[in-house]
Design an enzyme around this catalytic site. Sequence first.
Site, PDB file in Angstrom:
ATOM      1  N   LEU A   1       0.814  -1.210   0.000  1.00 53.95           N
ATOM      2  CA  LEU A   1       0.000   0.000   0.000  1.00 53.95           C
ATOM      3  C   LEU A   1       0.846   1.259   0.000  1.00 53.95           C
ATOM      4  O   LEU A   1       0.443   2.275  -0.561  1.00 53.95           O
ATOM      5  CB  LEU A   1      -0.956  -0.009   1.193  1.00 53.95           C
ATOM      6  CG  LEU A   1      -1.923  -1.190   1.238  1.00 53.95           C
ATOM      7  CD1 LEU A   1      -2.943  -0.994   2.355  1.00 53.95           C
ATOM      8  CD2 LEU A   1      -2.631  -1.386  -0.097  1.00 53.95           C
ATOM      9  N   ASP A   2       2.007   1.234   0.636  1.00 54.59           N
ATOM     10  CA  ASP A   2       2.884   2.396   0.552  1.00 54.59           C
ATOM     11  C   ASP A   2       3.252   2.688  -0.897  1.00 54.59           C
ATOM     12  O   ASP A   2       3.246   3.842  -1.340  1.00 54.59           O
ATOM     13  CB  ASP A   2       4.161   2.159   1.361  1.00 54.59           C
ATOM     14  CG  ASP A   2       4.008   2.516   2.830  1.00 54.59           C
ATOM     15  OD1 ASP A   2       3.131   3.340   3.151  1.00 54.59           O
ATOM     16  OD2 ASP A   2       4.759   1.979   3.651  1.00 54.59           O
ATOM     17  N   VAL A   3       3.596   1.642  -1.653  1.00 54.04           N
ATOM     18  CA  VAL A   3       3.973   1.836  -3.055  1.00 54.04           C
ATOM     19  C   VAL A   3       2.767   2.257  -3.885  1.00 54.04           C
ATOM     20  O   VAL A   3       2.819   3.249  -4.627  1.00 54.04           O
ATOM     21  CB  VAL A   3       4.620   0.557  -3.614  1.00 54.04           C
ATOM     22  CG1 VAL A   3       4.797   0.657  -5.131  1.00 54.04           C
ATOM     23  CG2 VAL A   3       5.973   0.310  -2.944  1.00 54.04           C
TER      24      VAL A   3
END
Length: 608
Positions: free
Chosen positions: A466-468
């Site tokens: 999710l960060d990416v």
Amino acid sequence: MASPAVTRTVRPLEGLHLATSGPPGPTGPALEHLRLLGAVTRAEAGSGSGPEPDMPRDGRAPARITLSGADFDRQEAAVRWSAHPASGMTDEATVQAATGIMAVHGRRDGAPRGLAVDYAATATGVLAVQGMLAGLLAQARGGRAVRVATGADRAGLLAVSQYLAAAGADEGEAAELAPGGPPFTSADGVLFELETLDPAAWAAFWQALEAPFGAVRAGWRPFQFRYATACAPFPAALHTTARTHTWRRIEAAAAACGAEVCRLRTLAERAAEHDGAAPWSLTPYGFGHPAAPHRDPGVPTPSRPLAGLTVLEAGRRIQAPLAAHLLGLLGADVVRIEPPGGDPLRGMPPACSGISARWLALNRGKRAVEVDIKSVADRRRLRQMAAGADVFLHNWAPGKAAALGLDSAHLSAVNPGLVYAYTGGWAGRIPGAPMGTDFMVQARTGVGEAARPQDEPPAPSLMTLLDVLGGLLGAEAVLAGLLLRERSGGAGVRVDSSLLGAADALTAPALRRALRGQDPRRPAGFRRPLRTADGWIAPTDTCAPAAAAYDLRELPTAEALALLRGHGLSATGVTADPADLHHDPRFPGSISRDAHGAPAVPDPWSFL
């Protein structure tokens, strides 16, 4: 061409018509996002409804997406699985296998594992939208029309770029790469994630549950580095301790010690509460205020459509830095705001030429300015910098910008044309939400269930999914805000994106299945690689059931692939270590080295 006419549009693609041709390809959410941004198909223009977004399918030819109208020249994007027809990457499974996604996601289990969600295709769709928005923005700023091409192979390499950089660094990892990790399980069977950035809170939580001191101490380092390594080999005693306490007791211990815990929610639960919101929001704040003073921003070039634009980035960890990195690859001048002494993550091992390889993967090419945001004088200096910028981008904790006098209301007062971008965790959409970090959002939104097939227990991936993806959506939102500013005469825009939006984009097909009353999870064994004598292979999703009937364990990978292809089945070898990508013939010339010697993946778009 001359710049398109200025309008009072509230959506950046209002007045543009959307069309597709060729095989669907890995378009992911591209069509849906373009429609949310205001584009309409011919059918929609006449009837008020349109087709469902195309889903990825097997194929080698590119899909083509075009936008036209509103005084813009035709903007086209070609989207494919791989630019190299002989690569064997023809669907989601084979892209995950070749690019190293399976290897990184599988570290927790000790062997490559496929993600049961279409991660590469989703990322590719967002990249395609980014490229089209950048092309239209260049036109609006006086540049010429160009075509953009992107592929799932490049999206996959971008997704693993930090792991690839670490694998090619001058030194080894600071934490052990071995199987293990959350979630934990309570005595009453509740699967849960644990989060804290404070070692004292970590220790207090486990001590409150009477865990052995040695296990608590030994567990902190793998817990702290799990974001970087995609694994967390905790002492078994921590899992044993969790299983001796009820969920209520565990919640009480976390609340008392300053740690946070989150029960893994199901996809059905997430579907029932879903508010249908877009993955980002665009809020013009310039209407009714003076337009931004005219500046000569320079002329965009075909390969650098954002040339002449300035982005101020005050980002931490992955989400905002990746968003700014993508804007820099598109030609923007990115100025990174760092604390006095510089970003401490510059020193995070492993290093290349003394600089963190992971940090370089997200921040190479940016200019850095040290600003003490706790200082009144430095906050004044930052506001002055914002007065001459086009974008201010950050991912500070909720409420911090307002407390510092650096929220959109404050910065728009000094620059009415500023695109103010916040990439956060929850977007204010989940009451009582826990800390907005990658693994907590995965737990809360059902990603832990969606990422694994039915015969595996739910578990958030320790790859920073999710960060990416949140960084990709953040860049997409900024580009949409910049285009909206150009089309509305220089009026500024606030854009908000979130990890929650990334989770919903990634799980959208599963959530739709849940709403239809179907089992939202993929069947047992879905996207699971097959063992060979010297490695692993991954068949395409359509060929997997037939390929699973062959016993390949005594055959070398090359012979196993030849056997399957001889029977009309498509498959590719699994990259077991990101370091192997350097010499992988499926990516000829793709992996380079930067000035520090750190591995660098190719830009995700080509402009033609």
